[in-house]
Write an enzyme that holds these catalytic residues in place. Structure first.
Site, PDB file in Angstrom:
ATOM      1  N   ASP A   1     -11.780  -4.119   1.892  1.00 59.00           N
ATOM      2  CA  ASP A   1     -10.280  -3.294   2.201  1.00 59.00           C
ATOM      3  C   ASP A   1      -9.456  -4.205   3.170  1.00 59.00           C
ATOM      4  O   ASP A   1      -9.695  -3.546   4.539  1.00 59.00           O
ATOM      5  CB  ASP A   1     -10.685  -1.708   2.294  1.00 59.00           C
ATOM      6  CG  ASP A   1      -9.266  -1.076   2.609  1.00 59.00           C
ATOM      7  OD1 ASP A   1      -8.196  -1.809   2.369  1.00 59.00           O
ATOM      8  OD2 ASP A   1      -9.203  -0.618   2.680  1.00 59.00           O
TER       9      ASP A   1
ATOM     10  N   GLU B   1     -16.690  -2.637  10.886  1.00 59.52           N
ATOM     11  CA  GLU B   1     -15.208  -2.342  11.378  1.00 59.52           C
ATOM     12  C   GLU B   1     -14.344  -3.222  12.625  1.00 59.52           C
ATOM     13  O   GLU B   1     -15.362  -2.800  13.915  1.00 59.52           O
ATOM     14  CB  GLU B   1     -14.498  -0.981  11.465  1.00 59.52           C
ATOM     15  CG  GLU B   1     -12.979  -0.423  12.558  1.00 59.52           C
ATOM     16  CD  GLU B   1     -12.093  -1.138  11.655  1.00 59.52           C
ATOM     17  OE1 GLU B   1     -11.396  -1.164  12.451  1.00 59.52           O
ATOM     18  OE2 GLU B   1     -11.931  -1.240  10.051  1.00 59.52           O
TER      19      GLU B   1
ATOM     20  N   CYS C   1      19.436  -2.666   6.498  1.00 55.82           N
ATOM     21  CA  CYS C   1      18.187  -2.104   7.318  1.00 55.82           C
ATOM     22  C   CYS C   1      17.386  -3.606   6.336  1.00 55.82           C
ATOM     23  O   CYS C   1      17.174  -3.579   5.240  1.00 55.82           O
ATOM     24  CB  CYS C   1      18.018  -0.783   7.303  1.00 55.82           C
ATOM     25  SG  CYS C   1      16.069  -0.587   6.706  1.00 55.82           S
TER      26      CYS C   1
ATOM     27  N   CYS D   1      -3.145  -4.357   0.116  1.00 60.75           N
ATOM     28  CA  CYS D   1      -1.501  -4.546  -0.338  1.00 60.75           C
ATOM     29  C   CYS D   1      -1.306  -5.870  -0.445  1.00 60.75           C
ATOM     30  O   CYS D   1      -0.436  -5.654  -0.546  1.00 60.75           O
ATOM     31  CB  CYS D   1      -1.642  -4.424   1.203  1.00 60.75           C
ATOM     32  SG  CYS D   1      -2.009  -4.785   2.605  1.00 60.75           S
TER      33      CYS D   1
END
Length: 378
Positions: free
Chosen positions: A307, A263, A102, A334
């Site tokens: 973000d 967005e 995996c 991230c």
């Protein structure tokens, strides 16, 4: 934004012209060097870089080449035998973790506290290499794994691939090949909570939401702390999702009408309008939407939240942000490389890095979440 599990959405290697004979399957010994960005460590073999998974810095291992030809600048490989182990090496808790298995976890062979040290090294190295900054980075432990401290049982939303017989499967690293599994040990027994700091959020069943149970509250607290919103200030929340940050920023500035969200996903934008009543919601590509809005001094903005997805905000968005001369920018990242590239662009326009916090929201993987504060003249 946060990444999805690497085990459920494996990436196929980019198709490119072979540069000589394939070296896939070759085996040799290497001394493992520093950790790299992407779940591997960097080794050298006859002058060529080798990106080695399932290894640790300063180990001596036998590797098996998984991608590469004679003419490539680097090869990818798995450590298939450990000749000299790091003191930070542990037995992976999951039977599906390891070479040719995996691909969802990069660091199951690493003691959990040291995983955070490796992630801190990656964030610091990306800021040094791409933004020219020397930053001391500490990756903070986040409660929410089960049992506590194990790095397991935290993922509140999990997707499996399906085998022809209906069984569960995960994907191998950088592949669409399937590995049959009974259960992913990262999966939480509890559903994803959409309740944050006393507020219930409307979220589409398959829409984006942080998968670590503590992530939304921790990130909101971090953003509010670095921006220190003041009554009457205006807010621009970019890549706003369903309005997680905007909701609490509106409360702090005293009026949701002072908040504008942008967005790209129409469904998420619709939920954002419900989650942050009174705020302005603009739907579309962030760079395109910003280009259509008047810039300072016609429409000044005091605070900005960025973000972006893994690729970062990039120059077109960053330059639209600095044109509005915000007092402070909170960047939620991230991907440390994308963050560093955007920090370098912000520096060109006089916005410096003031503070940085990193959170271990994805134990057992190489991913890390960062909240950075940037302001003019810092």
């Amino acid at each position: 934004m946060t990444p999805s599990s690497g085990g459920t959405r494996g990436r196929r290697p980019r198709t490119r012209q072979p540069r000589g004979a394939s070296r896939v399957g070759a085996r040799f010994e290497v001394e493992v060097g520093p950790v790299g960005h992407g779940g591997f460590c960097v080794a050298r073999h006859e002058g060529r870089a080798v990106f080695v998974r399932h290894a640790l810095p300063r180990e001596r291992v036998v590797v098996l080449v998984t991608e590469g030809t004679e003419g490539d600048r680097f090869w990818r490989a798995d450590a298939v035998e450990v000749l000299q182990a790091s003191p930070h090496r542990v037995e992976p808790p999951c039977p599906y973790a390891g070479p040719d298995a995996c691909g969802g976890c990069d660091l199951q062979h690493v003691a959990v506290p040291h995983q955070r040290e490796l992630k801190a090294a990656v964030v610091a190295e990306q800021l040094r290499r791409l933004a020219g900054l020397e930053v001391d980075v500490v990756v903070e432990e986040v409660p929410g794994d089960t049992p506590p401290g194990s790095g397991l049982g935290w993922r509140t939303r999990q997707r499996y691939s399906r085998l022809p017989d209906g069984g569960r499967a995960m994907r191998k690293h950088r592949s669409h090949d399937l590995v049959p599994v009974d259960q992913c040990l990262l999966e939480s027994p509890d559903p994803s909570p959409h309740h944050v700091l006393g507020v219930d959020f409307a979220v589409e069943a398959d829409g984006f939401w942080q998968v670590h149970p503590r992530a939304p509250a921790i990130l909101v607290d971090a953003v509010l702390a670095v921006l220190d919103p003041r009554p009457g200030e205006s807010v621009l929340d970019l890549y706003a999702g369903v309005g997680l940050f905007a909701r609490f920023l509106g409360d702090r500035v005293g009026d949701a009408a002072l908040v504008t969200m942008v967005e790209g996903d129409r469904t998420a934008a619709s939920h954002a309008a419900d989650n942050v009543p009174g705020a302005t919601v603009l739907t579309g590509d962030v760079a395109t939407v910003l280009a259509g809005l008047p810039a300072d001094p016609v429409a000044p903005v005091d605070l900005v939240v960025l973000d972006p997805p893994r690729e970062g905000a990039k120059r077109a968005v960053v330059e639209q942000v600095v044109a509005r001369a915000p007092r402070a920018i909170a960047y939620v990242a991230c991907d440390p490389a994308a963050l560093a590239r955007d920090v370098a662009i912000l520096a060109e326009h006089g916005y410096g890095l003031v503070s940085l916090r990193a959170f271990d929201l994805f134990p057992m993987t190489s991913h890390v979440e960062v909240v950075a504060l940037l302001s003019r003249g810092s």
